[in-house]
Design a protein around this motif. Structure first.
Motif, short mmCIF file in Angstrom:
data_model
loop_
_atom_site.label_atom_id
_atom_site.label_comp_id
_atom_site.label_asym_id
_atom_site.label_seq_id
_atom_site.Cartn_x
_atom_site.Cartn_y
_atom_site.Cartn_z
N LEU A 24 0.82 -1.20 0.00
CA LEU A 24 0.00 0.00 0.00
C LEU A 24 0.85 1.26 0.00
CD1 LEU A 24 -2.63 -1.01 2.72
CD2 LEU A 24 -2.74 -1.40 0.25
N PRO A 25 0.37 2.36 -0.62
CA PRO A 25 1.07 3.65 -0.53
C PRO A 25 1.13 4.10 0.93
CG PRO A 25 -0.60 3.69 -2.27
CD PRO A 25 -0.82 2.43 -1.47
N MET A 28 -1.60 6.73 2.31
CA MET A 28 -2.90 6.08 2.27
C MET A 28 -3.03 5.10 3.43
SD MET A 28 -4.17 3.18 -0.40
CE MET A 28 -5.34 1.94 0.16
N ALA A 31 -3.34 7.03 6.70
CA ALA A 31 -4.61 7.75 6.76
C ALA A 31 -5.76 6.81 7.10
CB ALA A 31 -4.89 8.46 5.43
N ILE A 32 -5.82 5.67 6.43
CA ILE A 32 -6.87 4.68 6.71
C ILE A 32 -6.76 4.19 8.14
CG2 ILE A 32 -7.70 2.36 6.16
CD1 ILE A 32 -6.99 2.88 3.26
N LEU A 188 -4.55 12.10 4.87
CA LEU A 188 -5.43 11.96 3.70
C LEU A 188 -5.10 13.04 2.68
CD1 LEU A 188 -7.93 10.49 2.50
CD2 LEU A 188 -9.33 12.23 3.64
N SER A 191 -1.82 12.24 1.03
CA SER A 191 -1.97 11.16 0.06
C SER A 191 -2.47 11.68 -1.29
CB SER A 191 -2.93 10.10 0.61
OG SER A 191 -3.10 9.05 -0.32
N PHE A 192 -3.46 12.54 -1.25
CA PHE A 192 -4.00 13.11 -2.48
C PHE A 192 -3.00 14.04 -3.15
CE2 PHE A 192 -8.42 12.39 -0.58
CZ PHE A 192 -8.60 11.23 -1.32
N GLU A 196 -1.23 9.42 -4.67
CA GLU A 196 -1.22 7.99 -4.39
C GLU A 196 -2.47 7.31 -4.94
OE1 GLU A 196 1.41 7.89 -0.23
OE2 GLU A 196 -0.76 7.60 -0.16
N THR A 197 -2.31 6.09 -5.38
CA THR A 197 -3.42 5.31 -5.92
C THR A 197 -4.09 4.51 -4.80
OG1 THR A 197 -2.31 5.07 -8.05
CG2 THR A 197 -4.13 3.57 -7.58
N TRP A 198 -5.38 4.73 -4.60
CA TRP A 198 -6.10 4.06 -3.53
C TRP A 198 -6.72 2.76 -4.02
CZ3 TRP A 198 -8.07 6.10 1.47
CH2 TRP A 198 -7.28 7.17 1.93
N SER A 199 -6.95 1.84 -3.09
CA SER A 199 -7.57 0.55 -3.40
C SER A 199 -8.46 0.14 -2.24
CB SER A 199 -6.50 -0.51 -3.66
OG SER A 199 -5.64 -0.65 -2.54
#
Length: 300
Positions: A24-25, A28, A31-32, A188, A191-192, A196-199
């Motif tokens: 994972l980035p 991201m 943040a999660i 968050l 990350s934006f 970063e690519t979220w999944s």
């Protein structure tokens, strides 16, 4: 139990973050972790009928603490783990008690006690023994990772002193929730900004899902609440001694689960570091210092 949480549980978060950041980035991931943990804290607080309403000053202080502790002090460490081993990251951060003592001396004028000096000296010796190994520092990108971790360490130390003196929500669980959400939203945004690519969690590998679950429940909710509790009842430099024990836990777990190298020199350094923990935590005086000060007093 609170010290167990910040010593052992936090020591394991280096391994868990290292496992998760391989897929994972980093921003991201962090943040999660913190936003989810913050929401869970508020849900549990509501169930336990804790008062969630806080003052404007409480809110501002939790936002500052959330940024320094979690967004900068933790999120960037996760980013740096792409370049350094989990054990190495924990070892560098173990210099934090020295930073805390220096900041307290500079900004609060607090005298550094002889016992603390001995503990810090032992800690520095142990750190040197660990990081002076060529197989540790010669990895590609390790210098960049080391610099960023140092920035995180200063941020975390500064926030420790800030929280110890600040007006924060009296309920430590609620205080943790606000700091988690604040830090999570800063991460968050980061990350934006970094694209970063979220999944979705359903797309992650099983080991990544498990690592994230443990980070949220134990690494965030349990350990960070314990940390906030200790900052109000124990001196910041003693709370910071967790960074002496965390490397030992991180080294062992990294060796066992990720095949990270542990040498004889690392074992010797670990013993020195743990001895440093004792000297900073103990309230007893060293006899040689006591006798020396008594003689000075009699002469004067």
């Amino acid at each position: 139990m609170a010290f167990f949480s910040i010593y052992v549980i936090w020591g394991s978060t280096y391994l868990l973050n290292k496992i998760a950041v391989t897929e994972l980035p980093p921003f991201m991931l962090a943040a999660i972790r913190f936003i989810t943990a913050g929401i869970l804290v508020f849900v549990i607080s509501k169930f336990l009928k804790f008062k969630l309403k806080i003052t404007a000053r409480h809110l501002l202080n939790t936002i500052i603490a959330g940024f320094l502790f979690l967004a900068l002090g933790n999120g960037v460490v996760v980013w740096a783990l792409r370049y350094v081993d989990s054990g190495f990251a924990a070892l560098e951060i173990s210099a934090q008690p020295l930073v805390v003592l220096l900041l307290m001396r500079i900004f609060q004028g607090k005298k550094i006690q002889p016992m603390s000096i001995v503990g810090v000296v032992l800690g520095i010796i142990g750190i040197y023994l660990l990081v002076s190994q060529k197989q540790v520092v010669n990895k590609e990108g390790s210098l960049l990772g080391m610099i960023m971790i140092f920035v995180c360490m200063v941020s975390w130390s500064s926030s420790s002193l800030f929280v110890a003196k600040s007006d924060l929500p009296k309920n430590y669980f609620v205080n943790t929730g606000y700091q988690m959400l604040s830090g999570g939203f800063f991460l968050l945004i980061a990350s934006f900004c970094f694209g970063e690519t979220w999944s979705l969690p359903t797309q992650w590998q099983g080991k990544t899902q498990m690592a994230m679950l443990l980070l949220i429940v134990f690494g965030s909710i349990v350990a960070f609440t314990s940390f906030n509790y200790l900052l109000k009842f124990v001196s910041p430099e003693k709370v910071a001694t967790s960074t002496y024990v965390n490397p030992i836990i991180a080294l062992l777990l990294g060796w066992y689960f990720l095949d990270e190298t542990i040498t004889i020199q690392s074992v010797i350094a670990a013993v020195v570091l743990l001895t440093g923990v004792y000297f900073i935590n103990t309230k007893k005086k060293i006899m040689i210092f006591s006798r020396f000060s008594n003689r000075i007093g009699k002469k004067s």
